[in-house]
Design a protein around this motif. Structure first.
Motif, PDB file in Angstrom:
ATOM      1  N   SER A  14      -7.282  -2.757   1.893  1.00  0.00           N
ATOM      2  CA  SER A  14      -8.649  -3.703   1.713  1.00  0.00           C
ATOM      3  C   SER A  14      -8.219  -4.010  -0.376  1.00  0.00           C
ATOM      4  O   SER A  14      -7.859  -3.889  -0.305  1.00  0.00           O
ATOM      5  CB  SER A  14      -9.532  -2.735   1.661  1.00  0.00           C
ATOM      6  N   ASN A  15      -8.624  -5.347   0.292  1.00  0.00           N
ATOM      7  CA  ASN A  15      -8.530  -6.251  -1.695  1.00  0.00           C
ATOM      8  C   ASN A  15      -9.886  -5.126  -1.906  1.00  0.00           C
ATOM      9  O   ASN A  15     -10.163  -5.884  -3.138  1.00  0.00           O
ATOM     10  CB  ASN A  15      -8.991  -7.453  -1.221  1.00  0.00           C
ATOM     11  N   SER A  16     -11.269  -4.897  -0.873  1.00  0.00           N
ATOM     12  CA  SER A  16     -12.374  -4.578  -2.010  1.00  0.00           C
ATOM     13  C   SER A  16     -12.726  -3.505  -2.182  1.00  0.00           C
ATOM     14  O   SER A  16     -12.966  -3.706  -3.677  1.00  0.00           O
ATOM     15  CB  SER A  16     -13.877  -4.686  -0.906  1.00  0.00           C
ATOM     16  N   ASN A  25      -2.243  -3.980  -8.188  1.00  0.00           N
ATOM     17  CA  ASN A  25      -3.205  -5.467  -8.809  1.00  0.00           C
ATOM     18  C   ASN A  25      -2.532  -5.619 -10.302  1.00  0.00           C
ATOM     19  O   ASN A  25      -2.078  -6.934  -9.884  1.00  0.00           O
ATOM     20  CB  ASN A  25      -3.812  -5.086  -9.047  1.00  0.00           C
ATOM     21  N   ALA A  26      -2.223  -5.455 -10.703  1.00  0.00           N
ATOM     22  CA  ALA A  26      -1.240  -6.251 -12.335  1.00  0.00           C
ATOM     23  C   ALA A  26      -0.179  -6.911 -11.712  1.00  0.00           C
ATOM     24  O   ALA A  26       0.456  -7.620 -12.387  1.00  0.00           O
ATOM     25  CB  ALA A  26      -1.085  -5.143 -13.407  1.00  0.00           C
ATOM     26  N   LYS A  27       0.234  -5.927 -11.259  1.00  0.00           N
ATOM     27  CA  LYS A  27       1.810  -6.571 -10.628  1.00  0.00           C
ATOM     28  C   LYS A  27       1.453  -7.502  -9.151  1.00  0.00           C
ATOM     29  O   LYS A  27       3.054  -8.264  -8.903  1.00  0.00           O
ATOM     30  CB  LYS A  27       2.873  -5.349 -10.203  1.00  0.00           C
ATOM     31  N   ASN A  28       0.725  -7.195  -8.873  1.00  0.00           N
ATOM     32  CA  ASN A  28       0.580  -8.579  -7.373  1.00  0.00           C
ATOM     33  C   ASN A  28       1.463  -8.190  -6.307  1.00  0.00           C
ATOM     34  O   ASN A  28       1.669  -9.212  -5.818  1.00  0.00           O
ATOM     35  CB  ASN A  28       0.863  -9.253  -7.505  1.00  0.00           C
ATOM     36  N   THR A  29       1.436  -6.420  -6.321  1.00  0.00           N
ATOM     37  CA  THR A  29       2.728  -5.464  -5.666  1.00  0.00           C
ATOM     38  C   THR A  29       1.684  -5.182  -4.611  1.00  0.00           C
ATOM     39  O   THR A  29       1.044  -3.729  -5.332  1.00  0.00           O
ATOM     40  CB  THR A  29       3.431  -4.888  -6.621  1.00  0.00           C
TER      41      THR A  29
END
Length: 125
Positions: A52-54, A74-78
């Motif tokens: 989930s994104n939330s 999230n920092a690496k968007n991976t």
């Protein structure tokens, strides 16, 4: 423009491990649900796991529960899929997919609109 690039596939012996990566660009994981899917020759595409994104909650197909783990940076968007205790029946092309979603989880391929090109995983001795 949403882009997803999978990597980390390969040939591994039964019982071995692989870690797949899904690098996202053109959007942030904060607003998208990410799923991992696979398709074996002659079979339909099936959901493996999603995150989930939330709140970072996760879901897994029964066939991989206890063996696969999905996570994201999230920092690496991976997004990652750690696959342990691999079996020959895990052999497939693995895809990651993204959908703009206000929370929720899904393992249905039709719920996802953006797809990567896939990476081959082969489990064989």
């Amino acid at each position: 423009q949403v882009q997803l690039v999978e990597s980390g596939g390969g040939l591994v012996q039964p019982g071995g491990s692989l870690r797949l990566s899904c690098a996202a660009s053109g959007f942030t994981l904060d607003y998208y649900v990410i799923g991992w899917f696979r398709q074996a020759p002659g079979k339909e595409r099936e959901g493996v796991s999603c995150i989930s994104n939330s709140d970072g909650s996760t879901a897994y197909a029964d066939s991989v529960k206890g063996r696969f783990t999905i996570s994201k940076d999230n920092a690496k968007n991976t997004v990652y899929l750690q696959m342990n205790s691999l079996k020959p029946e895990d052999t497939a092309v693995y895809y990651c997919a993204a959908e703009y979603w206000a929370g929720g989880l899904s393992l249905e391929p039709t719920d996802f609109g953006s797809w990567g090109q896939g990476t081959q995983v082969t489990v064989s001795s």
